[in-house]
Design a protein around this motif. Structure first.
Motif, PDB file in Angstrom:
ATOM      1  N   ARG A 143       2.302   5.615   0.533  1.00 60.11           N
ATOM      2  CA  ARG A 143       0.844   5.507   0.544  1.00 60.11           C
ATOM      3  C   ARG A 143       0.354   6.065   1.873  1.00 60.11           C
ATOM      4  O   ARG A 143       1.139   6.267   2.797  1.00 60.11           O
ATOM      5  CB  ARG A 143       0.415   4.039   0.446  1.00 60.11           C
ATOM      6  N   SER A 162       1.732   5.440   5.682  1.00 61.43           N
ATOM      7  CA  SER A 162       3.121   4.976   5.721  1.00 61.43           C
ATOM      8  C   SER A 162       3.740   5.507   7.011  1.00 61.43           C
ATOM      9  O   SER A 162       3.474   6.636   7.417  1.00 61.43           O
ATOM     10  CB  SER A 162       3.915   5.558   4.537  1.00 61.43           C
ATOM     11  N   PRO A 192       2.567   0.798   3.764  1.00 58.16           N
ATOM     12  CA  PRO A 192       1.502  -0.186   3.994  1.00 58.16           C
ATOM     13  C   PRO A 192       1.433  -1.230   2.887  1.00 58.16           C
ATOM     14  O   PRO A 192       1.621  -0.909   1.716  1.00 58.16           O
ATOM     15  CB  PRO A 192       0.243   0.679   4.015  1.00 58.16           C
ATOM     16  N   ILE A 193       1.166  -2.457   3.271  1.00 57.63           N
ATOM     17  CA  ILE A 193       1.153  -3.533   2.284  1.00 57.63           C
ATOM     18  C   ILE A 193      -0.187  -3.623   1.560  1.00 57.63           C
ATOM     19  O   ILE A 193      -0.310  -4.348   0.589  1.00 57.63           O
ATOM     20  CB  ILE A 193       1.523  -4.890   2.938  1.00 57.63           C
ATOM     21  N   GLU A 194      -1.180  -2.877   2.050  1.00 54.83           N
ATOM     22  CA  GLU A 194      -2.453  -2.756   1.328  1.00 54.83           C
ATOM     23  C   GLU A 194      -2.869  -1.294   1.356  1.00 54.83           C
ATOM     24  O   GLU A 194      -2.333  -0.514   2.135  1.00 54.83           O
ATOM     25  CB  GLU A 194      -3.555  -3.570   2.027  1.00 54.83           C
ATOM     26  N   ASP A 195      -3.860  -0.945   0.531  1.00 51.17           N
ATOM     27  CA  ASP A 195      -4.400   0.412   0.588  1.00 51.17           C
ATOM     28  C   ASP A 195      -5.032   0.648   1.946  1.00 51.17           C
ATOM     29  O   ASP A 195      -5.729  -0.224   2.467  1.00 51.17           O
ATOM     30  CB  ASP A 195      -5.475   0.611  -0.496  1.00 51.17           C
ATOM     31  N   TYR A 196      -4.834   1.829   2.479  1.00 52.65           N
ATOM     32  CA  TYR A 196      -5.432   2.169   3.768  1.00 52.65           C
ATOM     33  C   TYR A 196      -6.939   2.301   3.594  1.00 52.65           C
ATOM     34  O   TYR A 196      -7.398   3.028   2.718  1.00 52.65           O
ATOM     35  CB  TYR A 196      -4.828   3.481   4.278  1.00 52.65           C
ATOM     36  N   PRO A 197      -7.710   1.575   4.396  1.00 53.49           N
ATOM     37  CA  PRO A 197      -9.159   1.531   4.117  1.00 53.49           C
ATOM     38  C   PRO A 197      -9.912   2.823   4.390  1.00 53.49           C
ATOM     39  O   PRO A 197     -10.957   3.055   3.791  1.00 53.49           O
ATOM     40  CB  PRO A 197      -9.669   0.401   5.024  1.00 53.49           C
ATOM     41  N   HIS A 226     -13.649  -0.586  11.599  1.00 52.87           N
ATOM     42  CA  HIS A 226     -12.234  -0.212  11.490  1.00 52.87           C
ATOM     43  C   HIS A 226     -11.818   0.703  12.637  1.00 52.87           C
ATOM     44  O   HIS A 226     -10.945   1.551  12.462  1.00 52.87           O
ATOM     45  CB  HIS A 226     -11.972   0.476  10.148  1.00 52.87           C
TER      46      HIS A 226
END
Length: 432
Positions: A65, A68, A99-104, A118
């Motif tokens: 993603r 990463s 990444p454990i979440e989507d990159y914002p 951010h």
RNA sequence: UCCGGCGUAGCUCAACCGGUAGAGCGGGUGGCUGUUAACCACUAGGUUGGGGGUUCGAGUCCCUCCGCCGGAGCCA
């Protein structure tokens, strides 16, 4: 296989190298992945072809993603299709973390509020990379300028008692049992002390203004470089400012031209910046503004729009000098020919970037300084040590302060100063 | 502090005179060997900033609060 930074890749053409970085974008088709990699020194594309690597590596790349962290190995290849001229033919891919979440932060545009929320991640994006690299070069150039001219770095305190130009815009903090301390809004008075000890001195550090300013030119915490020189008079002071600004521009062009180009900065406008700079007296500035239709009369201060109008007349920074005494600080030396004006100057950057330097010759006469302090209803006792400087071997001296972020914003061509500092502190923003 | 603007999907924005919420990106699934903010198909995703009011009906009008943005003053 050796770990190489992207900025050095061109020295390793046709060699196998390892790059440690992050994936900032990915494009792929069924049998080829294009990995956009950054490592803090630059950006490069890694090409991963299904027919040339193990099945497992190719499949792993599908899991990646945005942002990463990855380590890639491969051969450096010259390729005219690559914007930087080189790319990596990836032979191995190690995933450090997905990444454990989507990159914002996405590829499309974002609003400023979202980006500032951010900021800790926004720093990773290309534009910020170039801006902050340029800032780094500007800071280096400022230090080099003084160091090469025999100035001594004197770090001035950040915690101060109530001393400065005015008390209304100071940030207060509790200081143990002593009561209140204030965050420095200038180190000038301390530099005045230091220049009587070291001759030529400068400082460089954060400065704090509790002004509720909400404009593209203001921060509550900004970096300021100040200089102070004993035996320098007004003219010497203006010359020093021209030399400093010109030096900083030239060195930035020398060391960071690629970053300026990446920001689409019009380099030709910066190349013109060399001494001497145009100078205009306050008197003439008022006349100029009146001709341009501004409602201003002698004695009024020059506001933001007026500054822009003045600077539009010139393609270099312009020095506006000798303002009326009553709109300037108490410590400024009166003009011996005209006591109603003081020996001071503001330097206005071109292209509407406004004031980047505020400067003056300081009062060195003890009696005159006491008179001015009283006249401004300032507490004499707060200025005890400052007045001491006028008791013991007082000499004419001059200095100025230059706002780093305004210089960075100007050189980079930024619309707003908040991108000129890693973590901006503005009226309504303290996080992150 | 004052003046102005904005707040709708994770993000950027649409939604005519008040009439039942839509696109791109991002996410998911599938396809594609030279992509450059890749592309194509399908798909999931909403208390329209909070509260109150007007109305048969409010994203839309009114009041209020909150958040942010821009500008003024002040300054580098």
């Amino acid at each position: 296989m050796s770990w190489v930074y992207i900025e050095n890749l061109k020295k390793y053409i046709n060699e196998n190298v390892e790059i440690k970085g992050w994936l900032y974008n990915k494009r792929s088709s069924g049998k080829i992945h294009f990995l956009q990699i950054r490592d803090g020194t630059g950006f490069v594309q890694g090409v991963l072809e299904k027919s040339k690597v193990d099945e497992e590596i190719f499949e792993n790349a599908k899991r990646l993603r945005l942002e990463s962290s990855i380590i890639v190995q491969g051969k450096v290849r010259e390729d005219p299709r690559a914007p930087s001229g080189v790319e990596i033919e990836v032979s191995n891919l190690k995933i450090v973390q997905v990444p454990i979440e989507d990159y914002p932060i996405g590829k499309k545009e974002h609003g400023i509020d979202f980006l500032m929320d951010h900021r800790h991640l926004w720093l990773r994006s290309k534009k910020q990379f170039h801006i902050l690299r340029i800032r780094h070069e500007i800071v280096k150039a400022i230090r080099e300028f003084y160091d090469s001219r025999g100035f001594v770095l004197i770090d001035t305190p950040i915690f101060t008692g109530a001393i400065g130009e005015s008390a209304g815009n100071l940030f207060q903090v509790n200081y143990f049992d002593y009561g209140k301390a204030y965050l420095a809004q200038t180190g000038q008075l301390y530099l005045e002390a230091a220049c009587m000890a070291f001759g030529k001195v400068y400082n460089f550090g954060p400065t704090f203004r509790a002004e509720k300013s909400k404009t593209r030119r203001h921060l509550t915490e900004f970096w300021m470089n100040e200089a102070e020189v004993a035996y320098y008079e007004h003219e010497d002071n203006m010359k020093l400012q021209e030399d400093l600004v010109s030096y900083v521009i030239q060195k930035t062009l020398e060391h960071a031209e690629n970053h300026l180009k990446a920001l689409d900065r019009d380099i030709s406008k910066l190349e013109k910046i060399e001494p001497p700079f145009p100078r205009i007296s306050y008197d003439d500035a008022v006349k100029l503004l009146q001709r341009k239709g501004f409602n201003i009369k002698w004695g009024d201060d020059i506001g933001g729009d007026e500054e822009t109008a003045i600077s539009q007349e010139f393609d270099k920074p312009v020095i506006v000098f000798n303002y009326p005494r009553h709109i300037k600080a108490f410590y400024m030396q009166p003009d011996p020919q005209r006591p109603e004006v003081v020996l001071c100057d503001d330097m206005l950057a071109p292209e509407g970037y406004g004031e980047i330097i505020g400067a003056s010759q300081r009062i060195h006469d003890y009696d005159l300084l006491v008179e001015r302090i009283k006249e401004n209803n300032l507490p004499l006792e707060s200025y005890d040590w400052y007045l001491d400087l006028r008791k013991f071997g007082s000499v004419p001296h001059s200095g100025f302060g230059m706002g780093l972020e305004r210089v960075v914003a100007w050189i980079c061509g930024l619309r707003h100063i908040r991108e000129a500092i890693p973590f901006a502190r503005t009226l309504y923003r303290l996080h992150p």
